[in-house]
Design a protein around this motif. Sequence first.
Motif, PDB file in Angstrom:
ATOM      1  N   ASN A  53      18.568 -28.092  11.844  1.00  0.00           N
ATOM      2  CA  ASN A  53      17.118 -28.182  12.048  1.00  0.00           C
ATOM      3  C   ASN A  53      16.419 -28.797  10.841  1.00  0.00           C
ATOM      4  O   ASN A  53      15.433 -29.513  10.991  1.00  0.00           O
ATOM      5  CB  ASN A  53      16.524 -26.808  12.369  1.00  0.00           C
ATOM      6  CG  ASN A  53      15.139 -26.915  12.947  1.00  0.00           C
ATOM      7  OD1 ASN A  53      14.872 -27.777  13.787  1.00  0.00           O
ATOM      8  ND2 ASN A  53      14.246 -26.063  12.501  1.00  0.00           N
ATOM      9  N   GLU A  54      16.932 -28.537   9.642  1.00  0.00           N
ATOM     10  CA  GLU A  54      16.350 -29.148   8.449  1.00  0.00           C
ATOM     11  C   GLU A  54      16.528 -30.665   8.471  1.00  0.00           C
ATOM     12  O   GLU A  54      15.628 -31.410   8.091  1.00  0.00           O
ATOM     13  CB  GLU A  54      16.985 -28.569   7.185  1.00  0.00           C
ATOM     14  CG  GLU A  54      16.597 -27.136   6.912  1.00  0.00           C
ATOM     15  CD  GLU A  54      17.374 -26.517   5.753  1.00  0.00           C
ATOM     16  OE1 GLU A  54      18.178 -27.219   5.115  1.00  0.00           O
ATOM     17  OE2 GLU A  54      17.173 -25.317   5.513  1.00  0.00           O
ATOM     18  N   ILE A  55      17.680 -31.122   8.928  1.00  0.00           N
ATOM     19  CA  ILE A  55      17.940 -32.555   9.057  1.00  0.00           C
ATOM     20  C   ILE A  55      16.983 -33.156  10.085  1.00  0.00           C
ATOM     21  O   ILE A  55      16.374 -34.203   9.849  1.00  0.00           O
ATOM     22  CB  ILE A  55      19.407 -32.817   9.471  1.00  0.00           C
ATOM     23  CG1 ILE A  55      20.354 -32.371   8.358  1.00  0.00           C
ATOM     24  CG2 ILE A  55      19.620 -34.289   9.798  1.00  0.00           C
ATOM     25  CD1 ILE A  55      21.808 -32.328   8.759  1.00  0.00           C
ATOM     26  N   ARG A  56      16.819 -32.474  11.233  1.00  0.00           N
ATOM     27  CA  ARG A  56      15.913 -32.949  12.273  1.00  0.00           C
ATOM     28  C   ARG A  56      14.491 -33.048  11.761  1.00  0.00           C
ATOM     29  O   ARG A  56      13.793 -34.032  12.014  1.00  0.00           O
ATOM     30  CB  ARG A  56      15.959 -32.020  13.493  1.00  0.00           C
ATOM     31  CG  ARG A  56      15.079 -32.518  14.648  1.00  0.00           C
ATOM     32  CD  ARG A  56      14.841 -31.461  15.697  1.00  0.00           C
ATOM     33  NE  ARG A  56      14.044 -30.353  15.240  1.00  0.00           N
ATOM     34  CZ  ARG A  56      12.710 -30.363  15.155  1.00  0.00           C
ATOM     35  NH1 ARG A  56      12.016 -31.430  15.456  1.00  0.00           N
ATOM     36  NH2 ARG A  56      12.057 -29.304  14.741  1.00  0.00           N
ATOM     37  N   GLN A  57      14.044 -32.047  11.004  1.00  0.00           N
ATOM     38  CA  GLN A  57      12.686 -32.059  10.461  1.00  0.00           C
ATOM     39  C   GLN A  57      12.494 -33.195   9.464  1.00  0.00           C
ATOM     40  O   GLN A  57      11.422 -33.802   9.405  1.00  0.00           O
ATOM     41  CB  GLN A  57      12.351 -30.712   9.830  1.00  0.00           C
ATOM     42  CG  GLN A  57      12.132 -29.642  10.873  1.00  0.00           C
ATOM     43  CD  GLN A  57      11.912 -28.262  10.278  1.00  0.00           C
ATOM     44  OE1 GLN A  57      12.329 -27.993   9.156  1.00  0.00           O
ATOM     45  NE2 GLN A  57      11.279 -27.389  11.032  1.00  0.00           N
ATOM     46  N   ARG A  58      13.521 -33.499   8.687  1.00  0.00           N
ATOM     47  CA  ARG A  58      13.453 -34.614   7.747  1.00  0.00           C
ATOM     48  C   ARG A  58      13.308 -35.943   8.493  1.00  0.00           C
ATOM     49  O   ARG A  58      12.500 -36.800   8.131  1.00  0.00           O
ATOM     50  CB  ARG A  58      14.695 -34.618   6.855  1.00  0.00           C
ATOM     51  CG  ARG A  58      14.405 -35.162   5.494  1.00  0.00           C
ATOM     52  CD  ARG A  58      15.538 -35.050   4.505  1.00  0.00           C
ATOM     53  NE  ARG A  58      16.442 -33.937   4.725  1.00  0.00           N
ATOM     54  CZ  ARG A  58      17.756 -33.999   4.550  1.00  0.00           C
ATOM     55  NH1 ARG A  58      18.330 -35.107   4.160  1.00  0.00           N
ATOM     56  NH2 ARG A  58      18.512 -32.948   4.720  1.00  0.00           N
ATOM     57  N   HIS A 115      12.131 -36.249  11.526  1.00  0.00           N
ATOM     58  CA  HIS A 115      10.831 -36.232  12.178  1.00  0.00           C
ATOM     59  C   HIS A 115       9.719 -36.630  11.207  1.00  0.00           C
ATOM     60  O   HIS A 115       8.801 -37.368  11.580  1.00  0.00           O
ATOM     61  CB  HIS A 115      10.553 -34.849  12.767  1.00  0.00           C
ATOM     62  CG  HIS A 115       9.338 -34.813  13.643  1.00  0.00           C
ATOM     63  ND1 HIS A 115       8.565 -33.694  13.785  1.00  0.00           N
ATOM     64  CD2 HIS A 115       8.763 -35.765  14.403  1.00  0.00           C
ATOM     65  CE1 HIS A 115       7.566 -33.956  14.608  1.00  0.00           C
ATOM     66  NE2 HIS A 115       7.675 -35.220  15.000  1.00  0.00           N
ATOM     67  N   SER A 116       9.795 -36.176   9.972  1.00  0.00           N
ATOM     68  CA  SER A 116       8.763 -36.552   8.994  1.00  0.00           C
ATOM     69  C   SER A 116       8.822 -38.048   8.691  1.00  0.00           C
ATOM     70  O   SER A 116       7.780 -38.675   8.475  1.00  0.00           O
ATOM     71  CB  SER A 116       8.891 -35.726   7.711  1.00  0.00           C
ATOM     72  OG  SER A 116      10.119 -35.976   7.085  1.00  0.00           O
ATOM     73  N   ARG A 117      10.016 -38.636   8.713  1.00  0.00           N
ATOM     74  CA  ARG A 117      10.148 -40.090   8.529  1.00  0.00           C
ATOM     75  C   ARG A 117       9.519 -40.842   9.700  1.00  0.00           C
ATOM     76  O   ARG A 117       8.834 -41.846   9.509  1.00  0.00           O
ATOM     77  CB  ARG A 117      11.629 -40.474   8.421  1.00  0.00           C
ATOM     78  CG  ARG A 117      12.111 -40.622   7.012  1.00  0.00           C
ATOM     79  CD  ARG A 117      13.390 -41.430   6.905  1.00  0.00           C
ATOM     80  NE  ARG A 117      14.401 -41.183   7.906  1.00  0.00           N
ATOM     81  CZ  ARG A 117      15.453 -40.372   7.745  1.00  0.00           C
ATOM     82  NH1 ARG A 117      15.626 -39.700   6.619  1.00  0.00           N
ATOM     83  NH2 ARG A 117      16.334 -40.232   8.697  1.00  0.00           N
ATOM     84  N   LYS A 149       5.491 -43.273  10.160  1.00  0.00           N
ATOM     85  CA  LYS A 149       5.328 -44.608  10.726  1.00  0.00           C
ATOM     86  C   LYS A 149       4.425 -44.650  11.954  1.00  0.00           C
ATOM     87  O   LYS A 149       3.930 -45.702  12.303  1.00  0.00           O
ATOM     88  CB  LYS A 149       6.704 -45.172  11.106  1.00  0.00           C
ATOM     89  CG  LYS A 149       7.603 -45.389   9.926  1.00  0.00           C
ATOM     90  CD  LYS A 149       8.994 -45.789  10.354  1.00  0.00           C
ATOM     91  CE  LYS A 149       9.923 -45.802   9.149  1.00  0.00           C
ATOM     92  NZ  LYS A 149      11.319 -45.922   9.538  1.00  0.00           N
ATOM     93  N   LEU A 150       4.229 -43.532  12.641  1.00  0.00           N
ATOM     94  CA  LEU A 150       3.404 -43.565  13.846  1.00  0.00           C
ATOM     95  C   LEU A 150       2.415 -42.417  13.879  1.00  0.00           C
ATOM     96  O   LEU A 150       2.663 -41.347  13.341  1.00  0.00           O
ATOM     97  CB  LEU A 150       4.264 -43.578  15.115  1.00  0.00           C
ATOM     98  CG  LEU A 150       5.186 -42.412  15.442  1.00  0.00           C
ATOM     99  CD1 LEU A 150       4.453 -41.321  16.196  1.00  0.00           C
ATOM    100  CD2 LEU A 150       6.337 -42.894  16.268  1.00  0.00           C
ATOM    101  N   ALA A 151       1.266 -42.694  14.504  1.00  0.00           N
ATOM    102  CA  ALA A 151       0.236 -41.674  14.676  1.00  0.00           C
ATOM    103  C   ALA A 151      -0.518 -41.972  15.962  1.00  0.00           C
ATOM    104  O   ALA A 151      -0.650 -43.130  16.356  1.00  0.00           O
ATOM    105  CB  ALA A 151      -0.725 -41.670  13.492  1.00  0.00           C
ATOM    106  N   ASP A 171       6.900 -39.933  20.539  1.00  0.00           N
ATOM    107  CA  ASP A 171       7.415 -39.275  19.336  1.00  0.00           C
ATOM    108  C   ASP A 171       8.560 -38.367  19.764  1.00  0.00           C
ATOM    109  O   ASP A 171       8.327 -37.332  20.374  1.00  0.00           O
ATOM    110  CB  ASP A 171       6.291 -38.477  18.681  1.00  0.00           C
ATOM    111  CG  ASP A 171       6.749 -37.681  17.476  1.00  0.00           C
ATOM    112  OD1 ASP A 171       7.888 -37.880  17.018  1.00  0.00           O
ATOM    113  OD2 ASP A 171       5.949 -36.855  16.999  1.00  0.00           O
ATOM    114  N   ARG A 172       9.785 -38.758  19.449  1.00  0.00           N
ATOM    115  CA  ARG A 172      10.948 -37.998  19.897  1.00  0.00           C
ATOM    116  C   ARG A 172      11.194 -36.751  19.056  1.00  0.00           C
ATOM    117  O   ARG A 172      12.111 -35.974  19.333  1.00  0.00           O
ATOM    118  CB  ARG A 172      12.186 -38.887  19.937  1.00  0.00           C
ATOM    119  CG  ARG A 172      12.565 -39.504  18.625  1.00  0.00           C
ATOM    120  CD  ARG A 172      13.674 -40.541  18.791  1.00  0.00           C
ATOM    121  NE  ARG A 172      13.932 -41.260  17.565  1.00  0.00           N
ATOM    122  CZ  ARG A 172      14.796 -40.887  16.640  1.00  0.00           C
ATOM    123  NH1 ARG A 172      15.493 -39.785  16.794  1.00  0.00           N
ATOM    124  NH2 ARG A 172      14.962 -41.595  15.548  1.00  0.00           N
ATOM    125  N   GLY A 173      10.408 -36.527  18.040  1.00  0.00           N
ATOM    126  CA  GLY A 173      10.469 -35.283  17.277  1.00  0.00           C
ATOM    127  C   GLY A 173      11.712 -35.111  16.429  1.00  0.00           C
ATOM    128  O   GLY A 173      12.101 -33.989  16.132  1.00  0.00           O
TER     129      GLY A 173
END
Length: 115
Positions: free
Chosen positions: A5-10, A12-14, A18-20, A91-93
């Motif tokens: 989950n920490e890898i996924r969150q990292r 996701h923050s990347r 790039k998108l909003a 956003d695939r999260g």
Amino acid sequence: MIKRNEIRQRIHSRIRAKLAGTGERPRLNVYRSLNHIYAQVIDDQKGVTIVSASTLATKSKTGGNVAAAKEIGKAIAEKAQEKGVKKVVFDRGGFLYHGRIKALAEAAREAGLEF
């Protein structure tokens, strides 16, 4: 030891750097847990969730399969169009575009959302 989950969150923050979501093109965010799948259409400029759908809210027996993800994709697209949203940014999260995430995205596209 690094947790998945920490890898996924990292990741996701990347992605989020790039998108909003804007008012005319909000962000379609997807979260996948073991038993459920959640989708939200978010206007990041105002910080407001426009519409949301999940297997938890629909009280479906199982949310951890591709069929449930397709239902949620269709539901989120219909709700978004009722609110006047036609185009979104996906956003695939931090999840891989595969399986339930892909099924939700394709169902939303078929139901009329553009991304």
